[in-house]
Design a protein around this motif. Structure first.
Motif, short mmCIF file in Angstrom:
data_model
loop_
_atom_site.label_atom_id
_atom_site.label_comp_id
_atom_site.label_asym_id
_atom_site.label_seq_id
_atom_site.Cartn_x
_atom_site.Cartn_y
_atom_site.Cartn_z
N MET A 79 0.83 -1.21 0.00
CA MET A 79 0.00 0.00 0.00
C MET A 79 0.87 1.26 0.00
SD MET A 79 -3.14 0.89 -0.19
CE MET A 79 -3.93 -0.65 0.19
N SER A 80 1.95 1.25 0.77
CA SER A 80 2.87 2.39 0.78
C SER A 80 3.49 2.59 -0.59
CB SER A 80 3.98 2.17 1.81
OG SER A 80 3.45 2.06 3.09
N ARG A 121 1.02 4.26 -2.90
CA ARG A 121 0.93 5.69 -2.60
C ARG A 121 2.15 6.45 -3.12
NH1 ARG A 121 0.20 7.32 3.22
NH2 ARG A 121 1.93 5.95 3.30
N ILE A 133 -6.46 6.34 0.01
CA ILE A 133 -6.23 6.64 1.42
C ILE A 133 -7.53 6.51 2.21
CG2 ILE A 133 -5.64 8.49 3.04
CD1 ILE A 133 -3.56 9.43 0.93
N GLU A 177 -6.82 2.73 3.52
CA GLU A 177 -5.98 2.96 4.69
C GLU A 177 -6.78 3.41 5.91
OE1 GLU A 177 -2.61 5.39 3.94
OE2 GLU A 177 -1.55 3.72 3.05
N SER A 218 -4.82 -0.33 13.39
CA SER A 218 -5.32 1.04 13.23
C SER A 218 -5.35 1.74 14.58
CB SER A 218 -6.73 1.03 12.66
OG SER A 218 -6.78 0.28 11.47
#
Length: 198
Positions: A54-55, A58, A104, A108, A130
C-alpha cells in the motif's frame, strides 16, 4: 508470564534505542506519532512482517503527480501556446490526486501498519493495525483486524480505548513497559479470538 515477556522485550528495545521516547504532551500529533511508531515495533517483534504494498502504491501515485506538475511547469512553450497541454496536465493532476485520496480514504483509513502473516503460521492473513486519537481527547483507540476480512482465516477485530495519561510521565516520556503490555495483550486477544459462526 506475559508481563515478564513484555518487560524483557521493552528492556531489549530500550537498550537498542538508548534514548527514551518523549512526546510533547500539548501536541496530540506528537503523542499519536510516538504511540503508533511503538505499536509498529511491538507488532513486528511478534514475527509479523510489514506489508509495504500500500505504501508503494501511494509513493507511485505521488511520483506520478509530481512528474505531471514538473512537466507542466517546464514545458518548453510559453502560455498561451501551451494552453491545451496545461489543461491536460491539470486534468491528469486532479485525476491522480483524486485516486490517491480515494485509496487513502477507502483502504488505509486509520491504519498505521499492514502485515503479512507470521512465517510458519497457519493463518493465511496478515493484520491491519489502526489507531485513533481525536483532537482535544486523551483517549487512544488501538484496533487489530484481519488484512483480508473476507478470508475464512479472518478473525473478529479487537480493540481497546485507554487514556494516554496511563503511558506517559509528566515529562512526556513513554513508559514503554506498560504500553508494551497493553499492546501485546491486544494482539494475544486477537490471536485467540474465535471467528463467529454465521
Amino acid at each position: 508470564m506475559q508481563e515478564k515477556k513484555g518487560d524483557m522485550a521493552s528492556n531489549n528495545n530500550n537498550s537498542s534505542t538508548k534514548n527514551p521516547k518523549k512526546a510533547n504532551l500539548l501536541d496530540h500529533h506528537s503523542i499519536k506519532h510516538i504511540l503508533d511508531e511503538y505499536v509498529s515495533e511491538i507488532v513486528t517483534s511478534r514475527g509479523y512482517v510489514e506489508d509495504v504494498r500500500m505504501s508503494n502504491v501511494r509513493l507511485l501515485m505521488g511520483s506520478i503527480i509530481i512528474i505531471i506538475a514538473l512537466v507542466a511547469q517546464f514545458y518548453p512553450k510559453k502560455f498561451p501556446e501551451n494552453r491545451d497541454f496545461l489543461i491536460v496536465c491539470i486534468l491528469l493532476y486532479i485525476l491522480f490526486n483524486g485516486l490517491l485520496q480515494l485509496i487513502i480514504y477507502t483502504k488505509e483509513k486509520n491504519a498505521i501498519l499492514f502485515t503479512h502473516p507470521p512465517e510458519g503460521s497457519f493463518n493465511s492473513t496478515g493484520l491491519v493495525v489502526s489507531s485513533k486519537l481525536p483532537r482535544f481527547s486523551d483517549l487512544y483507540t488501538l484496533s487489530v483486524a484481519s488484512a483480508d476480512p473476507k478470508s475464512k482465516a479472518a478473525k473478529d477485530p479487537v480493540e481497546f480505548t485507554k487514556s494516554v495519561t496511563q503511558w506517559f510521565t509528566t515529562d512526556g516520556i513513554l513508559v514503554e513497559g506498560l504500553f508494551w503490555k497493553d499492546v501485546e495483550g491486544l494482539i494475544n486477544d486477537y490471536a485467540r479470538e474465535p471467528k463467529k459462526n454465521k
